[in-house]
Design an enzyme around this catalytic site. Structure first.
Site, short mmCIF file in Angstrom:
data_model
loop_
_atom_site.label_atom_id
_atom_site.label_comp_id
_atom_site.label_asym_id
_atom_site.label_seq_id
_atom_site.Cartn_x
_atom_site.Cartn_y
_atom_site.Cartn_z
N HIS A 105 79.10 75.65 104.81
CA HIS A 105 78.94 75.50 103.26
C HIS A 105 77.54 74.51 103.80
O HIS A 105 76.73 74.51 104.81
CB HIS A 105 80.16 73.95 103.25
CG HIS A 105 81.17 74.76 102.72
ND1 HIS A 105 82.08 74.33 102.92
CD2 HIS A 105 81.32 76.59 103.08
CE1 HIS A 105 83.53 75.06 101.93
NE2 HIS A 105 82.86 76.34 102.14
N GLU B 124 76.20 71.61 103.61
CA GLU B 124 76.18 70.16 104.67
C GLU B 124 75.96 70.83 106.09
O GLU B 124 75.19 70.40 106.54
CB GLU B 124 77.53 69.34 104.42
CG GLU B 124 77.63 68.74 103.26
CD GLU B 124 78.87 70.42 101.94
OE1 GLU B 124 79.77 68.90 101.40
OE2 GLU B 124 78.76 70.83 102.72
N CYS C 74 83.83 69.17 100.44
CA CYS C 74 86.08 70.01 100.87
C CYS C 74 86.10 68.62 101.78
O CYS C 74 85.27 69.06 102.97
CB CYS C 74 85.62 71.15 101.42
SG CYS C 74 85.45 71.68 102.79
N ALA D 217 74.53 93.42 72.54
CA ALA D 217 73.20 94.23 71.90
C ALA D 217 73.00 95.10 70.38
O ALA D 217 73.86 95.83 69.69
CB ALA D 217 72.58 95.32 72.30
N ASP E 211 80.78 105.83 76.01
CA ASP E 211 79.59 105.72 76.90
C ASP E 211 79.35 106.43 78.37
O ASP E 211 78.46 106.60 78.81
CB ASP E 211 79.57 104.43 77.20
CG ASP E 211 78.89 104.06 76.28
OD1 ASP E 211 78.44 105.01 74.51
OD2 ASP E 211 78.19 102.51 75.23
N LEU F 273 78.03 100.14 84.56
CA LEU F 273 78.12 98.67 85.17
C LEU F 273 77.45 97.92 86.01
O LEU F 273 78.84 96.83 86.87
CB LEU F 273 80.26 98.44 84.94
CG LEU F 273 80.13 99.51 82.75
CD1 LEU F 273 81.60 98.99 83.15
CD2 LEU F 273 79.73 98.71 81.94
N ARG G 190 71.68 98.18 88.77
CA ARG G 190 70.86 98.93 89.80
C ARG G 190 69.67 99.42 89.54
O ARG G 190 68.10 99.19 89.75
CB ARG G 190 71.41 100.79 89.32
CG ARG G 190 71.15 101.45 87.70
CD ARG G 190 71.90 102.23 87.28
NE ARG G 190 71.43 103.03 86.01
CZ ARG G 190 72.70 102.33 85.61
NH1 ARG G 190 73.63 101.83 85.40
NH2 ARG G 190 72.49 102.03 84.25
N PRO H 163 81.88 96.03 69.04
CA PRO H 163 82.94 95.21 68.29
C PRO H 163 84.45 94.69 68.29
O PRO H 163 84.75 93.45 68.20
CB PRO H 163 82.45 95.27 66.87
CG PRO H 163 81.50 96.09 67.06
CD PRO H 163 81.70 97.59 68.34
#
Length: 340
Positions: free
Chosen positions: A51, A53, A78, A157, A203, A207, A210, A283
């Site tokens: 972490h 710290e 923590c 979009a 499509d 996802l 790249r 939509p």
């Protein structure tokens, strides 16, 4: 740097460096100050790594007396054993004189216990320094623990004449190359990205990231009747449906009760410790999230040049505009609100 606001802002700069690598942990930076100057700094670089710290203390020169140092950190240290030992105990063991904290940690495993441990050991603690800015940086982490679900970002979009797609649902490229790169950067910042069955079928999107290489998010497909083909690419993929359970290569099929409630999807993602979700559906999918009140942020890529003529209208955004940016032939609009 002369006051503690400047030191805390430095913590935030350091913390942000871990943005795409630390989830489901929060982004945390730490600086050690001695006689008004930063003498060591660190940040949480990756999930499972030290972490912020201990990362900062590891480079603190041994000749500097710890009792005369102040450690600044944007999130409460923590107090539990996880992938690493508790940071609050390390600060006690090191004999740090004062700790300045930005945000309290909402994780039930911490949630004030870190500060209690420090004060019980006689360490001076100051809290709430730049708290809003610290909460903002870790808004996904905060929402995840507060609402027990991922932080939800809707993205779409829209053409210059107000359409997301033609009536035929034929795939058209609305956004500019510059905006597409930005989208891939956004994907890297979130734990998961979601589409509905129609988008997955029409499509067959990758996802992935790249165009701005970084970690790929977990892909999520809402496909009640299992009518969408498999997506290309090897990223982990969750398919929520009404009939199938099991794992096949990178695909995990999750059966939901009839009725297919988004709340059940959110619960499953929460259990998988996915802090944030980018929704890139059409939509109908976007509207389902809005109707369910599962919207924390909306990002719209609005073309200034590309026109469709007629087709599918985008949902109506009723959140508050936070920022607007011109990028290529597009305008990027960020809206915030919702429940987080």
């Amino acid at each position: 740097m002369s006051d503690h606001h400047d030191f805390m802002r430095r913590c935030l700069v350091l913390a942000a460096r871990g943005q795409t690598q630390v989830s489901p942990n929060p982004m945390v930076g730490a600086v050690v100050v001695y006689q008004g100057k930063i003498v060591a700094e660190g940040w949480h670089k990756a999930f499972g790594a030290p972490h912020a710290e201990p990362d900062a203390l590891s480079v603190l020169p041994t000749e500097i007396p710890r009792k005369d140092c102040t450690l600044y950190v944007n999130l409460e240290p923590c107090a539990h054993f996880g992938k690493t030992p508790p940071c609050a105990q390390l600060l006690v063991d090191q004999g740090i004189g004062k700790v300045v904290v930005g945000s309290s940690d909402p994780n039930p495993l911490v949630n004030g216990k870190g500060i209690e441990l420090l004060t019980a050991a006689g360490i001076q603690v100051e809290t709430g320094v730049l708290e809003e800015e610290c909460d903002e940086l870790n808004r996904r982490f905060m929402a995840f623990h507060k609402w027990k679900r991922p932080y939800v970002i809707l993205k779409w979009a829209v053409s210059a004449d107000g359409f997301m797609a033609p009536e035929s649902l034929e795939r058209v490229q609305i956004s500019s190359p510059e905006a597409r790169i930005r989208l891939h950067q956004w994907r890297a910042q979130e734990d998961a990205v979601l589409v509905g069955a129609t988008t997955a079928s029409k499509d067959i999107p990758l996802l992935d990231t790249r165009l701005a290489p970084d970690k790929n998010p977990v892909r999520v497909v809402l496909d009640p009747k299992l009518r969408a083909p498999k997506l290309n690419g090897d990223a982990p993929t969750l398919v929520f449906n009404c009939s199938k359970e099991g794992v096949q290569e990178n695909y995990t099929y999750i059966k939901l009760p009839m009725g297919f409630q988004l709340s059940a999807v959110m619960q499953s993602l929460f259990e998988r410790k996915l802090l944030s979700l980018l929704v890139e559906g059409g939509p109908t999918t976007l509207q389902h999230f809005m109707d369910a009140g599962l919207v924390d942020e909306i990002r719209i890529i609005r073309s200034k040049t590309m026109k469709i003529g007629n087709g599918l209208k985008a949902p109506v955004c009723d959140l508050k505009l936070q920022s607007k940016e011109e990028l290529g032939t597009d305008t990027i609009e960020i809206y915030r609100g919702g429940t987080a």
